[in-house]
Design an enzyme around this catalytic site. Structure first.
Site, PDB file in Angstrom:
ATOM      1  N   TYR A  20       0.812  -1.224   0.000  1.00 56.76           N
ATOM      2  CA  TYR A  20       0.000   0.000   0.000  1.00 56.76           C
ATOM      3  C   TYR A  20       0.847   1.276   0.000  1.00 56.76           C
ATOM      4  O   TYR A  20       0.303   2.374  -0.119  1.00 56.76           O
ATOM      5  CB  TYR A  20      -0.897   0.045   1.248  1.00 56.76           C
ATOM      6  CG  TYR A  20      -1.870  -1.102   1.329  1.00 56.76           C
ATOM      7  CD1 TYR A  20      -3.002  -1.138   0.521  1.00 56.76           C
ATOM      8  CD2 TYR A  20      -1.666  -2.158   2.224  1.00 56.76           C
ATOM      9  CE1 TYR A  20      -3.899  -2.201   0.590  1.00 56.76           C
ATOM     10  CE2 TYR A  20      -2.553  -3.220   2.306  1.00 56.76           C
ATOM     11  CZ  TYR A  20      -3.676  -3.238   1.479  1.00 56.76           C
ATOM     12  OH  TYR A  20      -4.554  -4.276   1.553  1.00 56.76           O
ATOM     13  N   ASN A  77      -9.839   1.824   7.953  1.00 62.37           N
ATOM     14  CA  ASN A  77     -11.193   1.930   8.506  1.00 62.37           C
ATOM     15  C   ASN A  77     -11.252   1.632  10.006  1.00 62.37           C
ATOM     16  O   ASN A  77     -12.311   1.740  10.619  1.00 62.37           O
ATOM     17  CB  ASN A  77     -12.162   1.015   7.739  1.00 62.37           C
ATOM     18  CG  ASN A  77     -11.718  -0.433   7.746  1.00 62.37           C
ATOM     19  OD1 ASN A  77     -10.571  -0.738   8.052  1.00 62.37           O
ATOM     20  ND2 ASN A  77     -12.620  -1.334   7.412  1.00 62.37           N
ATOM     21  N   ASP A 102      -5.828  11.815   2.628  1.00 61.99           N
ATOM     22  CA  ASP A 102      -6.199  12.062   1.235  1.00 61.99           C
ATOM     23  C   ASP A 102      -7.639  12.565   1.183  1.00 61.99           C
ATOM     24  O   ASP A 102      -8.457  12.222   2.030  1.00 61.99           O
ATOM     25  CB  ASP A 102      -6.048  10.773   0.413  1.00 61.99           C
ATOM     26  CG  ASP A 102      -6.895   9.619   0.970  1.00 61.99           C
ATOM     27  OD1 ASP A 102      -6.788   9.331   2.186  1.00 61.99           O
ATOM     28  OD2 ASP A 102      -7.673   9.018   0.206  1.00 61.99           O
TER      29      ASP A 102
END
Length: 196
Positions: A20, A77, A102
């Site tokens: 990621y 999350n 972001d």
């Protein structure tokens, strides 16, 4: 401990793991990595399921602040759990917490700073707000909207394009400057200098 002695908690939002690292969703990690480099700090594992760097930020004198840089090691999350644990551990008032993240609704490479507000569908902010309310600072790093019919989830979990990467170093640098300005000089000053 008086609020004045409390550190600032600067949280870069992202997903842990090498796969990621270059994703749009991980720009928060990129910004706190640069801040750690500027402070000559190395991230260390913290029991709150986060990587942290403790140090000082800002010019010598009264504007020099104690800060804790953090990268939650949960997935995006679930960021609220580690952030709340760090807040409690370091006794940080919520108005000294800064989320660097972001933002789809702002064009790339544009910055906006604000205090409080909604989560705009951002899972990291949603999790933080659920854990401690919305009254923390945000440094919003614009990534723009997905092209065509691309799903939002696919877009944020993709690396920046080669065109975007030409400006990425500059953008991350500017976001790090904005965080330093926010901590040393306050939100209004940082907004007038960096909101574009």
């Amino acid at each position: 401990m008086s609020d004045d002695a409390a550190p600032w908690l600067i949280v870069g939002l992202g997903n842990p793991g090498a796969e990621y690292a270059g994703n749009r969703h991980n720009i928060g990690f990129m910004v706190v990595d640069l801040l750690a480099e500027r402070m000559r700090g190395k991230f260390k594992a913290h029991k709150a399921r986060a990587q942290v760097v403790e140090g000082r930020m800002g010019p010598p004198g009264p504007a020099n602040r104690r800060v804790v840089l953090a990268k939650p090691m949960s997935f995006m999350n679930l960021s609220g759990g580690p952030v709340t644990a760090l807040r409690d551990f370091y006794k940080v008032p919520v108005e000294r917490i800064v989320a660097v993240h972001d933002e789809l609704d702002i064009d790339y490479p544009t910055l906006r700073l604000k205090l409080g507000g909604g989560d705009n569908g951002h899972n990291g902010l949603k999790s933080m707000t659920k854990s401690m309310g919305p009254e923390y600072h945000r440094v919003r790093c614009g990534i723009g909207r997905p092209p065509g019919r691309m799903q939002v989830a696919d877009f944020v979990l993709k690396d920046f394009s080669s065109t975007e990467r030409k400006e990425l170093g500059w953008f991350v640098d500017r976001a790090a400057d904005a965080v330093e300005c926010l901590v040393a000089e306050g939100l209004e000053r940082a907004q007038s200098a960096y909101n574009s």
